[in-house]
Design a protein around this motif. Structure first.
Motif, PDB file in Angstrom:
ATOM      1  N   LEU A 116      49.370  -9.474 -12.256  1.00 32.98           N
ATOM      2  CA  LEU A 116      48.110  -9.933 -11.675  1.00 32.98           C
ATOM      3  C   LEU A 116      47.779 -11.350 -12.133  1.00 32.98           C
ATOM      4  CD1 LEU A 116      45.542  -9.445 -10.024  1.00 32.98           C
ATOM      5  CD2 LEU A 116      44.554  -8.368 -12.068  1.00 32.98           C
ATOM      6  N   ASP A 117      47.913 -11.613 -13.432  1.00 32.46           N
ATOM      7  CA  ASP A 117      47.613 -12.959 -13.946  1.00 32.46           C
ATOM      8  C   ASP A 117      48.510 -14.018 -13.313  1.00 32.46           C
ATOM      9  OD1 ASP A 117      45.551 -12.050 -15.544  1.00 32.46           O
ATOM     10  OD2 ASP A 117      46.808 -11.863 -17.323  1.00 32.46           O
ATOM     11  N   ALA A 176      51.736  -6.041   1.894  1.00 29.29           N
ATOM     12  CA  ALA A 176      52.954  -5.792   1.116  1.00 29.29           C
ATOM     13  C   ALA A 176      52.542  -5.202  -0.230  1.00 29.29           C
ATOM     14  CB  ALA A 176      53.732  -7.091   0.911  1.00 29.29           C
ATOM     15  N   ASP A 177      53.292  -4.241  -0.711  1.00 32.16           N
ATOM     16  CA  ASP A 177      52.938  -3.539  -1.945  1.00 32.16           C
ATOM     17  C   ASP A 177      52.836  -4.455  -3.156  1.00 32.16           C
ATOM     18  OD1 ASP A 177      52.765  -1.147  -0.607  1.00 32.16           O
ATOM     19  OD2 ASP A 177      54.788  -0.490  -1.154  1.00 32.16           O
ATOM     20  N   SER A 186      37.489 -12.472  -1.867  1.00 35.11           N
ATOM     21  CA  SER A 186      38.650 -11.936  -2.575  1.00 35.11           C
ATOM     22  C   SER A 186      38.989 -10.562  -2.014  1.00 35.11           C
ATOM     23  CB  SER A 186      38.353 -11.792  -4.071  1.00 35.11           C
ATOM     24  OG  SER A 186      37.993 -13.014  -4.644  1.00 35.11           O
ATOM     25  N   TYR A 187      40.255 -10.361  -1.740  1.00 34.85           N
ATOM     26  CA  TYR A 187      40.751  -9.066  -1.290  1.00 34.85           C
ATOM     27  C   TYR A 187      41.631  -8.516  -2.415  1.00 34.85           C
ATOM     28  CZ  TYR A 187      39.162 -10.986   3.130  1.00 34.85           C
ATOM     29  OH  TYR A 187      38.401 -11.553   4.110  1.00 34.85           O
ATOM     30  N   LEU A 188      41.162  -7.451  -3.049  1.00 36.79           N
ATOM     31  CA  LEU A 188      41.838  -6.899  -4.214  1.00 36.79           C
ATOM     32  C   LEU A 188      42.499  -5.574  -3.857  1.00 36.79           C
ATOM     33  CD1 LEU A 188      38.891  -7.385  -6.738  1.00 36.79           C
ATOM     34  CD2 LEU A 188      40.724  -9.013  -6.194  1.00 36.79           C
ATOM     35  N   ARG A 189      43.730  -5.392  -4.296  1.00 40.60           N
ATOM     36  CA  ARG A 189      44.438  -4.143  -4.043  1.00 40.60           C
ATOM     37  C   ARG A 189      43.817  -2.994  -4.846  1.00 40.60           C
ATOM     38  NH1 ARG A 189      48.694  -2.721  -1.235  1.00 40.60           N
ATOM     39  NH2 ARG A 189      49.909  -0.944  -1.896  1.00 40.60           N
ATOM     40  N   ASP A 190      43.191  -3.316  -5.965  1.00 37.67           N
ATOM     41  CA  ASP A 190      42.606  -2.288  -6.821  1.00 37.67           C
ATOM     42  C   ASP A 190      41.316  -2.831  -7.424  1.00 37.67           C
ATOM     43  OD1 ASP A 190      42.286  -0.824  -9.542  1.00 37.67           O
ATOM     44  OD2 ASP A 190      43.787   0.374  -8.476  1.00 37.67           O
ATOM     45  N   ALA A 191      40.294  -1.993  -7.515  1.00 35.43           N
ATOM     46  CA  ALA A 191      39.008  -2.423  -8.062  1.00 35.43           C
ATOM     47  C   ALA A 191      39.129  -2.888  -9.507  1.00 35.43           C
ATOM     48  CB  ALA A 191      37.993  -1.289  -7.958  1.00 35.43           C
ATOM     49  N   SER A 192      40.123  -2.398 -10.228  1.00 32.84           N
ATOM     50  CA  SER A 192      40.298  -2.802 -11.626  1.00 32.84           C
ATOM     51  C   SER A 192      40.693  -4.271 -11.766  1.00 32.84           C
ATOM     52  CB  SER A 192      41.339  -1.911 -12.317  1.00 32.84           C
ATOM     53  OG  SER A 192      42.626  -2.132 -11.762  1.00 32.84           O
ATOM     54  N   TYR A 193      41.029  -4.932 -10.676  1.00 38.71           N
ATOM     55  CA  TYR A 193      41.410  -6.348 -10.706  1.00 38.71           C
ATOM     56  C   TYR A 193      40.186  -7.274 -10.658  1.00 38.71           C
ATOM     57  CZ  TYR A 193      46.001  -4.514  -9.267  1.00 38.71           C
ATOM     58  OH  TYR A 193      47.180  -3.824  -9.178  1.00 38.71           O
ATOM     59  N   THR A 198      30.373 -15.511  -3.253  1.00 36.42           N
ATOM     60  CA  THR A 198      31.665 -14.850  -3.311  1.00 36.42           C
ATOM     61  C   THR A 198      31.515 -13.366  -3.016  1.00 36.42           C
ATOM     62  OG1 THR A 198      33.611 -14.455  -4.689  1.00 36.42           O
ATOM     63  CG2 THR A 198      31.503 -14.505  -5.814  1.00 36.42           C
ATOM     64  N   THR A 199      32.538 -12.808  -2.418  1.00 40.49           N
ATOM     65  CA  THR A 199      32.592 -11.386  -2.130  1.00 40.49           C
ATOM     66  C   THR A 199      33.967 -10.887  -2.521  1.00 40.49           C
ATOM     67  OG1 THR A 199      31.087 -11.630  -0.253  1.00 40.49           O
ATOM     68  CG2 THR A 199      32.439  -9.639  -0.299  1.00 40.49           C
ATOM     69  N   ALA A 200      34.011  -9.706  -3.135  1.00 39.05           N
ATOM     70  CA  ALA A 200      35.287  -9.067  -3.450  1.00 39.05           C
ATOM     71  C   ALA A 200      35.344  -7.734  -2.716  1.00 39.05           C
ATOM     72  CB  ALA A 200      35.431  -8.862  -4.947  1.00 39.05           C
ATOM     73  N   ILE A 201      36.468  -7.494  -2.071  1.00 38.83           N
ATOM     74  CA  ILE A 201      36.653  -6.291  -1.272  1.00 38.83           C
ATOM     75  C   ILE A 201      37.957  -5.634  -1.723  1.00 38.83           C
ATOM     76  CG2 ILE A 201      36.944  -5.391   1.076  1.00 38.83           C
ATOM     77  CD1 ILE A 201      35.622  -8.070   2.034  1.00 38.83           C
ATOM     78  N   VAL A 202      37.948  -4.314  -1.882  1.00 34.43           N
ATOM     79  CA  VAL A 202      39.168  -3.589  -2.225  1.00 34.43           C
ATOM     80  C   VAL A 202      39.831  -3.159  -0.919  1.00 34.43           C
ATOM     81  CG1 VAL A 202      40.123  -1.580  -3.412  1.00 34.43           C
ATOM     82  CG2 VAL A 202      38.201  -2.829  -4.419  1.00 34.43           C
TER      83      VAL A 202
END
Length: 128
Positions: A50-51, A115-116, A80-87, A106-110
């Motif tokens: 992730l980093d 692609a995996d 931001s489009y995050l694959r996991d909320a923990s990010y 800013t908005t973050a969306i899970v």
């Protein structure tokens, strides 16, 4: 160009220290809409962590902005489009560092990414 933050405190939930509810752009003559940008290297390969992906994303965004004769100082909106909320925390820390502490809406969306190995994608709007 003048940026005027609008962060009402009555009748709405408070904004956190790392974003503002709204940012008015006055006197801009150019607007840049940047497609979702991933943490891919120049060969199109995703960073292995992730980093690393966050570092690649911000490097890629700086390159795109430079092509339009802009910098991260011109960014006025981030999604931001995050694959996991923990990010979310690492993403916020990377954003704050990249913007030097300057706050923007800013908005973050899970989401499920295409692609995996894509962990996060950022979409920005910049103005000059």
């Amino acid at each position: 160009m003048q940026l005027v933050p609008h962060n009402p405190t009555e009748g709405i939930y408070p904004a956190s220290d790392d974003y503002v509810h709204a940012l008015e752009v006055r006197g801009a003559t150019r607007t840049l809409y940047v497609a979702g940008t991933m943490g891919l290297d120049a060969n199109g390969l995703a960073g292995t962590s992730l980093d690393e992906q966050l570092a690649l994303i911000w490097s890629n965004l700086r390159t795109i902005l430079a092509a339009a004769e802009m910098t991260v100082d011109n960014i006025v909106r981030i999604t931001s489009y995050l694959r996991d909320a923990s990010y979310a925390e690492a993403n916020a820390q990377a954003r704050v560092a990249a913007l030097g502490g300057r706050v923007v809406p800013t908005t973050a969306i899970v989401v499920q990414t295409l692609a995996d190995d894509w962990l996060v994608e950022l979409e920005i709007i910049a103005a000059a």
